[in-house]
Design a protein around this motif. Sequence first.
Motif, mmCIF file in Angstrom:
data_model
loop_
_atom_site.group_PDB
_atom_site.id
_atom_site.type_symbol
_atom_site.label_atom_id
_atom_site.label_comp_id
_atom_site.label_asym_id
_atom_site.label_seq_id
_atom_site.Cartn_x
_atom_site.Cartn_y
_atom_site.Cartn_z
ATOM 1 N N ALA A 23 0.738 -0.584 -0.227
ATOM 2 C CA ALA A 23 -0.092 0.347 -0.105
ATOM 3 C C ALA A 23 1.202 0.859 -0.324
ATOM 4 O O ALA A 23 0.033 1.917 -0.419
ATOM 5 C CB ALA A 23 -0.514 0.202 0.761
ATOM 6 N N ALA A 24 1.747 1.130 0.365
ATOM 7 C CA ALA A 24 3.092 2.302 1.148
ATOM 8 C C ALA A 24 3.803 3.101 -0.760
ATOM 9 O O ALA A 24 3.524 4.247 -1.075
ATOM 10 C CB ALA A 24 3.868 2.013 1.252
ATOM 11 N N ILE A 27 -0.040 4.398 -2.305
ATOM 12 C CA ILE A 27 -0.707 5.764 -2.313
ATOM 13 C C ILE A 27 0.054 6.827 -2.167
ATOM 14 O O ILE A 27 1.672 6.895 -2.082
ATOM 15 C CB ILE A 27 -0.829 6.003 -0.644
ATOM 16 C CG1 ILE A 27 -1.106 4.599 0.087
ATOM 17 C CG2 ILE A 27 -0.819 7.162 0.490
ATOM 18 C CD1 ILE A 27 -1.205 4.479 1.433
ATOM 19 N N THR A 29 0.867 10.342 -1.267
ATOM 20 C CA THR A 29 0.989 11.224 0.006
ATOM 21 C C THR A 29 0.787 12.915 -0.059
ATOM 22 O O THR A 29 0.902 13.953 0.705
ATOM 23 C CB THR A 29 1.670 10.821 1.213
ATOM 24 O OG1 THR A 29 2.908 11.121 0.492
ATOM 25 C CG2 THR A 29 1.246 9.245 1.347
ATOM 26 N N TYR A 319 -5.197 8.127 -3.906
ATOM 27 C CA TYR A 319 -4.503 6.969 -3.022
ATOM 28 C C TYR A 319 -5.895 5.672 -4.055
ATOM 29 O O TYR A 319 -6.221 5.985 -5.400
ATOM 30 C CB TYR A 319 -5.695 6.497 -1.906
ATOM 31 C CG TYR A 319 -5.444 6.573 -0.497
ATOM 32 C CD1 TYR A 319 -4.513 6.409 0.241
ATOM 33 C CD2 TYR A 319 -5.272 8.177 0.097
ATOM 34 C CE1 TYR A 319 -4.189 5.800 1.499
ATOM 35 C CE2 TYR A 319 -5.127 8.494 1.305
ATOM 36 C CZ TYR A 319 -4.569 7.731 1.981
ATOM 37 O OH TYR A 319 -3.830 7.015 2.828
ATOM 38 N N ASN A 381 -13.690 2.519 2.553
ATOM 39 C CA ASN A 381 -12.349 2.603 2.553
ATOM 40 C C ASN A 381 -11.597 0.771 2.901
ATOM 41 O O ASN A 381 -10.697 0.818 2.397
ATOM 42 C CB ASN A 381 -12.033 2.746 3.698
ATOM 43 C CG ASN A 381 -11.659 4.264 4.035
ATOM 44 O OD1 ASN A 381 -12.605 4.730 3.272
ATOM 45 N ND2 ASN A 381 -11.222 4.456 5.479
ATOM 46 N N SER A 385 -6.942 1.162 -0.986
ATOM 47 C CA SER A 385 -4.936 0.249 -0.799
ATOM 48 C C SER A 385 -4.599 1.030 -0.235
ATOM 49 O O SER A 385 -3.150 2.196 -0.191
ATOM 50 C CB SER A 385 -4.198 0.743 -2.302
ATOM 51 O OG SER A 385 -5.053 0.207 -3.216
ATOM 52 N N SER A 386 -5.078 0.742 0.839
ATOM 53 C CA SER A 386 -4.257 0.742 2.320
ATOM 54 C C SER A 386 -4.194 -0.289 4.128
ATOM 55 O O SER A 386 -5.190 -0.481 3.369
ATOM 56 C CB SER A 386 -4.507 1.988 3.495
ATOM 57 O OG SER A 386 -4.477 2.202 4.365
ATOM 58 N N LEU A 391 -8.031 5.908 7.480
ATOM 59 C CA LEU A 391 -6.507 6.357 6.923
ATOM 60 C C LEU A 391 -6.221 7.073 7.547
ATOM 61 O O LEU A 391 -7.130 8.175 7.943
ATOM 62 C CB LEU A 391 -7.553 7.106 5.401
ATOM 63 C CG LEU A 391 -8.218 6.069 4.500
ATOM 64 C CD1 LEU A 391 -8.658 7.244 2.931
ATOM 65 C CD2 LEU A 391 -7.556 5.216 4.107
#
Length: 400
Positions: A23-24, A27, A29, A319, A381, A385-386, A391
């Motif tokens: 996920a990181a 995302i 940011t 996201y 949610n 992708s988290s 979130l």
Amino acid sequence: MYRITRLRGTVGPVWRTLLASAAALLILTSGAATPATAAAQAPAAAQIPDGVTAGVAVFDRQTGTFTEQVNAAAPFRSASVVKLLLALDFLWNRGPSYPIPAADRARLDPMLRSSDDDAADYYWSNYGGSAIIDRMVSRLGLTDTAGPPAGYPGYWGYTALSARDTVKIYRYILDTAPAPVRDFVMGNLRQSTRCASDDFDQHFGIAGAFDRPWAVKQGWAGSSFPEGTCGSTGTAAATPATTGARTADAPEGRAAAAVDLTRPALHSTGTVGTGDRSIVAVLTLHPVGTSYGKAYTDIGRLTRSLNVPGGVRPTGKWYGTWSEHVNVRRDPSTANPPMTQLPAGVEVLVGCQKKGQTVSVPPYTNEWWAYLPQYGGYISNIYISSPDNRLPDVPDCAGS
């Protein structure tokens, strides 16, 4: 029983764990600039995703200068952007009041707002085909535009068009065309429908990168793009996928001409800002086999990177999503019919989040829902992708 979207396959613990671990990487940011600082924080150069070929031009009508030009003279197959020329050719010399018969308005409105292909077929077939392009090249002084290559006389989507010629087309509409023509064309482009006539979600690129006011004419073509992504919710009438005069890929056995007829194309063109401050043309080609969601995401990233005077970038966090046919709903619940559906795997802007009806994808559940301001609705949610249900960098919606 909860109504949730159908998944591509069974979601087990191992798959879900891998999804969370990745996920990181998915995302984004970097938040968007607030209206007060949007211009100052806008990047100075286009950021083209790996594997994408792009032609880009951004013209500031206030200063009379380009703020972005990348491969601006390179010809791309136009896909549905050529519908601007079809409309202008029909309207040419119909003054002084430029009346539009009811039957033609019934074709032109959906052709410009919803990229209707049947209307384009009609004007191409009845007004001279490639001769339309020849006339408009002469009238507007276009330098990189040409009709379909030899062997493709009926394929209006194979018309060659560059980013800088696209800017010329919009400059004519805004600055030179008779007022009734300008108002008619731009009025329709300001009413662009999210779901096109063939059910594609066409609010990518400009429409996703900036808050209104904007006006857009989009284009897309590629066999790896699935048939419509949002029509099943009743937001647009479906039309069958076709070949022939439209934007299909090159028939097997025919060689590509000067423009690439093979790679999937996704184009976003139009104006951004109060008073149509900036004209934006983003023409892109993607690797063969690219999914619609991936191309949609890549053109979104590219368009958001541009220096567009007058453009206001919406606030929120970007996201990635997963699964197919993710429903967007008016409230954080499955009680009401969905408003539309997301292209599979597309990035979305999340404005805020709130608790709502619990959604279950065994063995996982999630009661948090993400509000998508550009859709005006919510998705669970569970499809973001988290690794976290809530979130971590998105505020709660007011009243949550």
